[in-house]
Structure formats: structure tokens, C-alpha cells
Design a protein around this motif. Sequence first.
Motif, PDB file in Angstrom:
ATOM      1  N   HIS A 130       0.821  -1.206   0.000  1.00  0.00           N
ATOM      2  CA  HIS A 130       0.000   0.000   0.000  1.00  0.00           C
ATOM      3  C   HIS A 130       0.861   1.265   0.000  1.00  0.00           C
ATOM      4  CE1 HIS A 130      -3.404  -2.575   0.376  1.00  0.00           C
ATOM      5  NE2 HIS A 130      -2.931  -3.112   1.491  1.00  0.00           N
ATOM      6  N   PRO A 151      -4.262   5.174   0.566  1.00  0.00           N
ATOM      7  CA  PRO A 151      -3.318   4.068   0.778  1.00  0.00           C
ATOM      8  C   PRO A 151      -2.699   4.052   2.171  1.00  0.00           C
ATOM      9  CG  PRO A 151      -2.424   5.671  -0.779  1.00  0.00           C
ATOM     10  CD  PRO A 151      -3.852   6.023  -0.578  1.00  0.00           C
ATOM     11  N   TYR A 222      -9.620   0.642  -5.824  1.00  0.00           N
ATOM     12  CA  TYR A 222      -8.720   0.581  -4.672  1.00  0.00           C
ATOM     13  C   TYR A 222      -9.337   1.285  -3.465  1.00  0.00           C
ATOM     14  CZ  TYR A 222      -4.509   1.120  -1.836  1.00  0.00           C
ATOM     15  OH  TYR A 222      -3.591   1.087  -0.802  1.00  0.00           O
ATOM     16  N   ALA A 226     -10.183  -0.220   0.181  1.00  0.00           N
ATOM     17  CA  ALA A 226      -9.645   0.394   1.396  1.00  0.00           C
ATOM     18  C   ALA A 226     -10.752   0.663   2.411  1.00  0.00           C
ATOM     19  CB  ALA A 226      -8.926   1.701   1.046  1.00  0.00           C
TER      20      ALA A 226
END
Length: 260
Positions: A130, A151, A222, A226
Motif C-alpha cells: 500500500h 493508501p 482501490y 480500502a
Amino acid sequence: MPTEPTTPRPGFRAAMAQLRGAQKSARGGPPYSIFVNRPLGRVLAALAFQAGLTPNQVTALSALATFVGVGFLAAAPATWLTGVVVAVLLVLGYALDSADGQLARLRGGGSLQGEWLDHTVDSLKVVVVHLAVLVTWYLHLDLATGWLLVPLAFAVASSVHFFGMILVDLLARATRAELALPAPVKTSPGASTALLKLPTDYGVFCLATVLLGAHALFVGVYTLLAVATVGYTLLVVVKWRRDVLALDALRVGHRTNSAR
């Protein structure tokens, strides 16, 4: 002087059959891990067994594939080609991570050193992948600075989840050993719970990196992963706290009964 006969190494098919017989229960696990990663790891474990590799060597190969993929993810331009290369390397690294444990069972059991090495590599992997996304977002994508928190949050949640999972299991085993209690009967969650875990499965993240060339799509997928991982981690931390409180209650009750 005649030499003692050596037992021939089982063939690939025999090794595969033996691995299937020793496979952990599939109930309740994330679908990617159960239906993709374990079978792929089984094939790699059988091949590694035929090649005479040790579980630690397979762990090293897993780390090599994973961290080369992480290097490409961080440093190479965010193109479709980079995404395909990264996805292949991360998927291979994850499958080899499954293969090392399966190979250990095939060889009659692993070692403490092997378990330590496997967990050490995993604890590094779940964070640096990440951080590599953060680097590539900063270097190669035209994003507002605030997006870099995604991230970072994913890395923190992945680290907390991995460490908490290992620690709670260790505390439970230590408590049962201290109190001479049998292991509890495991009840597997249903299919719906397994599907809820799917977005938090590391393998799904590995596959998502193939979208790297479509910048907006990759960022969107993504970010969804997350958010799902952060939410799942918050929920499971609450459950772990209840589990640890129950272990404390067992220890207190045991001490009270022993003092009578």
C-alpha cells in the motif's frame, strides 16, 4: 557394502492427492483465497516438492516475487503493462505464500523458524504494497494530495488486522495451554459472511492492480477496497476485544477455583 534402499519421492499426482487430503476446511474463508489461491498454491507446493525445495525456500521465492512486484508498482509508469506485470507477480507471490505451508505439511510438518519467517514476510508485505500504491499515486497520477490518505489508511488497517489476528490466536493458545483446556470446536461462518470478507482479501487487491493503466478506475476500485478493509478491521477489533476479555475471565475463574 549394500546401501539401504531409499523411499522414492512421490510423483506429482500423488503429492497433489496428499495435499488435497491435508487441506484445511474451506468453509468461511474469503472466496479468492479458497477457490483460487489455495488450489494454485497446491500446484506450486507439489512442484516444489518434486524439485526438492524446502518450505523456507518457497517463502523466499514468495518474498522475491512479491517485492519485485512492489518495486514495479512504486517505480514504473502507471500503465496497463505495468499493471499486468504487477498483478502477475503479486498473485504468484501470494500463491507461493500458500504453497510454503502446504509443502511443510507434505514434508511432515514445519518448523518454528519457518513460521517466524513466513509471518515476518507477511507483516512487511501487507504494509509495503500500500505504500507502493501511495508512491505511484504521488509520482504518476494527477491526484489531489488528500487522496494519498487512502493508501495510508489501507496500510494501517492491513497492519492492524494482520497483527491482531496473529496475537489473538496466540493469546488463546497460550491461555488454553496454561489452563490445560481443550481447543474449542470451530464453527465456520456461512457463505454470506465469506462474501463479506471478499473485499478485504489480499488476493482481490492483487487482481485489482491489473487496472493500474485505467487511472480513475484503479483509484475507485482501490478506494472501495480500502474503505471495506478499514470498516471490517474496526468491526473485528471489537470482536477481538470481547474474545480477550473472555480469556481474562477464564484465567480469573481458574485462579479463584484453585485458591479454594
